[in-house]
Design an enzyme around this catalytic site. Structure first.
Site, mmCIF file in Angstrom:
data_model
loop_
_atom_site.group_PDB
_atom_site.id
_atom_site.type_symbol
_atom_site.label_atom_id
_atom_site.label_comp_id
_atom_site.label_asym_id
_atom_site.label_seq_id
_atom_site.Cartn_x
_atom_site.Cartn_y
_atom_site.Cartn_z
ATOM 1 N N LYS A 89 -12.382 47.768 -24.029
ATOM 2 C CA LYS A 89 -13.602 47.367 -24.734
ATOM 3 C C LYS A 89 -14.338 48.616 -25.179
ATOM 4 O O LYS A 89 -14.204 49.672 -24.551
ATOM 5 C CB LYS A 89 -14.508 46.570 -23.776
ATOM 6 C CG LYS A 89 -15.552 45.741 -24.457
ATOM 7 C CD LYS A 89 -15.009 44.414 -24.937
ATOM 8 C CE LYS A 89 -16.046 43.586 -25.649
ATOM 9 N NZ LYS A 89 -15.511 42.297 -26.108
ATOM 10 N N GLY A 119 -27.556 29.864 -26.939
ATOM 11 C CA GLY A 119 -27.086 30.885 -27.880
ATOM 12 C C GLY A 119 -26.333 30.272 -29.037
ATOM 13 O O GLY A 119 -25.219 29.764 -28.868
ATOM 14 N N GLY A 159 -25.404 31.861 -31.990
ATOM 15 C CA GLY A 159 -24.987 32.927 -32.889
ATOM 16 C C GLY A 159 -23.673 32.531 -33.551
ATOM 17 O O GLY A 159 -23.440 31.352 -33.849
ATOM 18 N N VAL A 171 -20.504 32.242 -32.481
ATOM 19 C CA VAL A 171 -19.668 31.233 -31.802
ATOM 20 C C VAL A 171 -20.465 29.955 -31.560
ATOM 21 O O VAL A 171 -19.984 28.847 -31.847
ATOM 22 C CB VAL A 171 -19.113 31.761 -30.460
ATOM 23 C CG1 VAL A 171 -18.240 30.711 -29.798
ATOM 24 C CG2 VAL A 171 -18.330 33.051 -30.662
#
Ligand code: NAD
Length: 359
Positions: A80, A182, A184, A186
C-alpha cells in the site's frame, strides 16, 4: 510506535519513506508480503494529523492487502502507499499535480516491480495516468479497468446477499433495511445497487453534497454520522474509513449483519472481532467482501476482460457464505476464519515455490 518491532510482529518486508521537496510529495510505500506475487495495493492520499498516523495506516493497509489477495485466490502480495496531503487542493494546481504524481511514479519505479499501485481514497484514474508516465507498475488506468469503485460495490452487494441468505434465509434484498456509513465512490454505487433491488436505505456522511445526491437518486433517509450505529436495521454497511467497529460503536449496533467496503473496520481485530461474534452479529470480513476492486484491477495483468472480472467478483458470494458457515460450525469468529484461510493459501504456495524447476 516502534516500526521495526511492529514489522517484526506482523512479518513485513519493507517500508519506504517518500519525499520530494519540489512537488510537496510526502508519504510511505509499504510492502507486507510478496510470497504470492508482487505487492499490489492502491495509493491513499489523506490529511493525516502526523507522520506516525500515516505510517501506521500504511502498514495496516498493506497487511490487509496480503490477506485480501490471498483469500481472493490472486497471485499477488500485499502492499500500500499512503501520501500525506489534500487531494482536492492538489487538483487545483495542474502543474503541481503533474509533478507530484510523476515524482511518486518515479519512486514506485525504483522498486523494480515489487510494488504495483492503483487508486484508493483520494486518487483518481487520471492521477494514475500521470504515475504511468514514469512507471509500468500501475494499474486501474482509464483505458483499461478504470475506477475500481463500482466493482468493489458489486462485490459488497454479493457479500451482503450472502450474509442475508445465511441470517434471514433468502438472498433477496427487497425490504431489507441497510444503513450505509459513507457515500463516497463505493458507498454511492452500493446505495444505487441496493435501491435497485428494493432495499430500504439510511445513509450518513460528512459531505452534505454527497448525501443530497445519493438521497435524491435512491430515496435513502439521511442521518447524522454518529446516529447511524443506533438504527434498527438488518445490515450496517461501513463504507467510510477504518476503525469504525470499536468499544463505543459495537454495543450500540442493532443490525444483525455488518458488511461494507471500508478497509480495517475493526479497530482491534482480535478484541472487536470477538466482540461482534459474542453479540451474535455476523461480520463479513472487510478484506474478503471488498476485494472486487482488486480482482478487477488484477485482470489487467492477465488481459483485461470485463465479463471475466465480474464472474470472478461474483465468487465473493460463495466465499462469504463459506466463512459464515465455518464460523458457525466451529464457533470461531469470522475474522479469524478469514485470516486462517489467507494464511493457509500463503503457506501452501510458499512451499510449492521451494520445488526446483531446473531454470
Ligand atoms: P471515498 O473517499 O470516495 O468515500 C469515503 C466517504 O466517506 C466520503 O464521502 C467521506 O466524506 C465519507 N466519510 C468520511 N468520514 C466519515 C464519517 N465519519 N462518517 C461518515 N462518512 C464519512 O472512498 P471510497 O473509494 O468510496 O472507499 C470507501 C472505503 O472503502 C475506504 O475505507 C476504502 O479504503 C475502502 N475500499 C475502497 C475500494 C475502492 O474500490 N474504492 C476498494 C476496497 C476498499
Amino acid at each position: 510506535m516502534n516500526k521495526f518491532e511492529y514489522m517484526e510482529k506482523y512479518g513485513y518486508e519493507q517500508l519506504v519513506y517518500l519525499y520530494d521537496r519540489n512537488s510537496g510529495l510526502r508519504g510511505f510505500i509499504c510492502i507486507h508480503n510478496t510470497t504470492l506475487g508482487p505487492a499490489l495495493g492502491g495509493t491513499r492520499i489523506w490529511e493525516y494529523e502526523n507522520e506516525e498516523d500515516a505510517a501506521l495506516d500504511c502498514l495496516r493497509l498493506a497487511r490487509g492487502m496480503t490477506k485480501k489477495a490471498a483469500c481472493a485466490g490472486l497471485n499477488l502480495g500485499g502492499g500500500k502507499a499512503v501520501l500525506i496531503g489534500n487531494s482536492k487542493n492538489l487538483r487545483k494546481d495542474t502543474v503541481k499535480r503533474e509533478a507530484f504524481w510523476r515524482a511518486y511514479g518515479r519512486y514506485v519505479e525504483t522498486l523494480g516491480g515489487r510494488y504495483i499501485t492503483a487508486e484508493d481514497v483520494g486518487t483518481t484514474p487520471f492521477d494514475m495516468t500521470l504515475v504511468r508516465q514514469e512507471t509500468d507498475s500501475v494499474l486501474g488506468l482509464p483505458e483499461t479497468s478504470g475506477d475500481p469503485s463500482p466493482f468493489t460495490a458489486h462485490g459488497v452487494i454479493k457479500g451482503i446477499k450472502a450474509c442475508v441468505k445465511e441470517e434471514l434465509g433468502s438472498s433477496k434484498l427487497e425490504g431489507v433495511k441497510v444503513a450505509i456509513s459513507g457515500v463516497g465512490h463505493v458507498g454511492a454505487s452500493l446505495a444505487e445497487m441496493l435501491a435497485a433491488e428494493g432495499a430500504k436505505l439510511w445513509i450518513s456522511d460528512i459531505d452534505q453534497d454527497a448525501l443530497a445526491e445519493v438521497s435524491a437518486k435512491t430515496g435513502a433517509i439521511i442521518v447524522e454520522p454518529n446516529a447511524i450505529y443506533d438504527l434498527d436495521v438488518d445490515v450496517f454497511a461501513p463504507c467510510a474509513l477504518g476503525a469504525i467497529l470499536n468499544d463505543n460503536t459495537i454495543p450500540r449496533l442493532k443490525a444483525k449483519i455488518v458488511a461494507g467496503s471500508a478497509n480495517n473496520q475493526l479497530e482491534d481485530s482480535n478484541k472487536h472481532g470477538v466482540m461482534l461474534h459474542e453479540r451474535g452479529i455476523v461480520y463479513a470480513p472487510d478484506y474478503v467482501i471488498n476485494a472486487g476492486g482488486l480482482i478487477n484491477v488484477y485482470q489487467e495483468r492477465i488481459g483485461y476482460n470485463r465479463d471475466s472480472s465480474i464472474h470472478a467478483i461474483d465468487a465473493i458470494y460463495d466465499r462469504i457464505r463459506e466463512i459464515i458457515r465455518e464460523s458457525k460450525d466451529t464457533n470461531v469468529p469470522t475474522y479469524l476464519v478469514a485470516d486462517r484461510m489467507a494464511e493457509r493459501r500463503i503457506e501452501m504456495m510458499r512451499n510449492i515455490n521451494s520445488i526446483y524447476v531446473g531454470k
